[in-house]
Motif scaffolding. Structure first.
Motif, PDB file in Angstrom:
ATOM      1  N   ASP A  57      38.651  33.513  43.564  1.00 47.34           N
ATOM      2  CA  ASP A  57      39.491  33.145  42.421  1.00 47.34           C
ATOM      3  C   ASP A  57      38.640  32.861  41.187  1.00 47.34           C
ATOM      4  OD1 ASP A  57      41.709  33.435  43.980  1.00 47.34           O
ATOM      5  OD2 ASP A  57      41.982  31.288  44.384  1.00 47.34           O
ATOM      6  N   GLU A  58      37.510  32.174  41.407  1.00 44.83           N
ATOM      7  CA  GLU A  58      36.612  31.880  40.283  1.00 44.83           C
ATOM      8  C   GLU A  58      35.998  33.174  39.744  1.00 44.83           C
ATOM      9  OE1 GLU A  58      34.335  30.348  37.355  1.00 44.83           O
ATOM     10  OE2 GLU A  58      36.042  29.442  38.420  1.00 44.83           O
ATOM     11  N   ALA A  97      38.526  34.802  37.428  1.00 46.42           N
ATOM     12  CA  ALA A  97      38.587  34.092  36.144  1.00 46.42           C
ATOM     13  C   ALA A  97      37.346  34.390  35.306  1.00 46.42           C
ATOM     14  CB  ALA A  97      38.714  32.586  36.396  1.00 46.42           C
ATOM     15  N   ARG A  98      36.230  34.499  35.952  1.00 47.98           N
ATOM     16  CA  ARG A  98      34.972  34.780  35.231  1.00 47.98           C
ATOM     17  C   ARG A  98      35.016  36.175  34.618  1.00 47.98           C
ATOM     18  NH1 ARG A  98      28.964  33.767  37.898  1.00 47.98           N
ATOM     19  NH2 ARG A  98      27.760  34.011  35.949  1.00 47.98           N
ATOM     20  N   GLY A 153      38.382  30.339  47.177  1.00 47.26           N
ATOM     21  CA  GLY A 153      37.874  29.630  45.999  1.00 47.26           C
ATOM     22  C   GLY A 153      36.878  30.453  45.202  1.00 47.26           C
ATOM     23  N   PRO A 154      35.790  30.940  45.821  1.00 51.68           N
ATOM     24  CA  PRO A 154      34.816  31.759  45.076  1.00 51.68           C
ATOM     25  C   PRO A 154      35.430  33.031  44.488  1.00 51.68           C
ATOM     26  CG  PRO A 154      33.867  31.023  47.136  1.00 51.68           C
ATOM     27  CD  PRO A 154      35.306  30.657  47.186  1.00 51.68           C
ATOM     28  N   THR A 171      29.030  37.825  43.699  1.00 52.10           N
ATOM     29  CA  THR A 171      29.859  36.831  44.387  1.00 52.10           C
ATOM     30  C   THR A 171      30.761  37.499  45.412  1.00 52.10           C
ATOM     31  OG1 THR A 171      29.858  35.353  42.467  1.00 52.10           O
ATOM     32  CG2 THR A 171      31.639  35.075  44.066  1.00 52.10           C
TER      33      THR A 171
END
Length: 462
Positions: A412-413, A416-417, A409-410, A445
């Motif tokens: 993938d974000e 996208a960021r 999850g982190p 991250t």
């Protein structure tokens, strides 16, 4: 009281024996002075018949048995009295150190023993006073009663002595602990005194070098009442409190002595830091003057979002440096007055102000360099960030067919960021600073996820 009573009885018996011996002597002298014919006539009467005494008959055997019973009872009495005195010393030792329920119970039981000992001791004294074994006319029945009474008194004394010994043995753990504590008192007090003496000598030594150390002297003087209480002893203040006070005095005196010994080095360090921080303040002032041209360049070449947060740096730098100089002046004054703690505190304030100002002044030049670099080659920043994310993704997939959602999850974000940050560079005046802060956040991250995976796998391996 018991010993006095027995002493009085022994004196009475000695006086009675002396009276009988004197009477016998006077009779013998009277016989010697008689004329010879009368002496011959009287002599057989003096040594035979009613005036004679049978020394080896049944009566004397009974008297010897009764006397033996009396001697045995006296020995038992003295042994019990000695054991009682020893036990009193043990109980006083325990209660001087220990205030626990068990120690209080021991003291109460000791008092109960004291009453029982008084009772059997009184029984023994009564038996002794009731029978005068030195009487010439004492008969066999009286001797038998005397022997029985004295034997019974001895048995009671020995029974209580046995109970007293058992009680004394039960106190052994309490007594051992109390003696251990008492053994600590003298060394603890002596160590406290030696620490005070060492602190006083250390103060004298630094004063000999022209340093005052008034605050240390005041702290040492404040320990005077504590030393007085230590000298008054554990009998007045209790063993635990005396040991605690001695240890605290030793600790405080040791700290005072150590600080006094370090004082010359402290003074030299304060002098060095004063010079160093004043030089640094001058350097930062010079560098702060270069912030304005840097800001001018930023405003000319980049959008407002890239430099707006730096607008107040020049004014803030001037203010902060002035505050630091004031703190340094106060530190110098405190050093002159030998207020060492105040001087150290003001130096710490000046250093904190200069650190903050140095960072702010450096930020303007660093911002311009970073913006120039990314504007010239954005791809290097993008690739650097994507590599960090891909490295974290590979680690998350190692040994797995599907990644853990907590890690996927982190990451993938983060991808996208990064894509949004790259897309934001489109247009005539891109916000390069926003792009740099976003890529830095993405790398942070990725690094955090990598550390979490390694911690989890390291824990599983252990």
């Amino acid at each position: 009281m018991t010993a006095t009573h027995m002493q009085s009885g022994r004196e009475d018996r000695r006086r009675a024996r002396g009276s009988r011996f004197g009477r016998a002597a006077r009779e013998a002298v009277g016989l010697v002075l008689l004329p010879l014919p009368l002496l011959v006539a009287v002599a057989p009467m003096a040594f035979a018949g009613g005036g004679t005494r049978r020394w080896f008959g049944r009566g004397e055997s009974q008297r010897a048995d009764a006397q033996a019973a009396k001697d045995a009872a006296a020995a038992a009495f003295y042994e019990l009295d000695s054991a009682h005195r020893d036990l009193r010393i043990s109980v006083e030792t325990i209660t001087a150190v220990d205030d626990s329920p068990r120690a209080r119970q021991a003291a109460a039981e000791y008092e109960s023993f004291g009453r029982r000992i008084d009772q059997v001791s009184q029984g023994y004294i009564t038996a002794v006073d009731s029978h005068d074994l030195d009487r010439d006319d004492i008969d066999g029945a009286a001797l038998a009663r005397a022997r029985a009474d004295l034997t019974r008194a001895r048995e009671e004394l020995e029974r209580v002595r046995g109970e007293l010994d058992w009680f004394a043995q039960s106190l052994a753990p309490l007594l051992q602990n109390a003696e251990t504590q008492l053994a600590r008192v003298a060394p603890a007090v002596e160590q406290a005194r030696q620490a005070l003496l060492a602190a006083s000598n250390a103060l004298d030594a630094v004063r000999g070098q022209g340093l005052r150390a008034d605050d240390l002297a005041a702290r040492l003087a404040a320990l005077g009442p504590e030393l007085t209480k230590l000298n008054q002893g554990a009998a007045q203040h209790g063993v635990p409190e005396t040991i605690r006070r001695a240890e605290e005095v030793q600790r405080q005196a040791g700290a005072i002595g150590s600080e006094a010994e370090r004082l010359p080095a402290t003074a030299a360090e304060i002098d060095r830091r004063l010079v160093s921080l004043r030089t640094r303040a001058d350097a930062i002032t010079t560098r702060a003057q270069q912030v304005a041209p840097v800001l001018s360049e930023l405003r000319r070449r980049y959008s407002a979002a890239c430099w707006q947060d730096l607008q107040k740096v020049p004014d803030q730098a001037v203010t902060s440096v002035e505050q630091a100089r004031t703190a340094l002046q106060e530190a110098g004054q405190a050093r002159t007055e030998q207020r060492w703690a105040d001087a150290t505190s003001r130096l710490a304030t000046a250093r904190a102000l200069l650190n903050t100002t140095d960072e702010a002044v450096s930020a303007a030049g660093d911002r311009l360099r970073r913006l120039d670099a990314v504007a010239a080659d954005r791809q290097q920043e993008i690739e650097r960030t994507r590599f960090a994310v891909r490295d974290a993704q590979r680690l998350a997939m190692a040994g797995r067919s599907t990644p853990d959602p907590r890690h996927a999850g982190p990451l993938d974000e983060a991808v996208a960021r990064l894509d949004r940050a790259v897309a934001g560079l489109e247009g005539r005046h891109p916000d390069w600073w926003h792009f740099l802060t976003e890529t830095e956040a993405v790398r942070e991250t990725a690094a955090r996820v990598v550390q979490e995976i390694r911690d989890e796998r390291g824990g599983a391996a252990r």
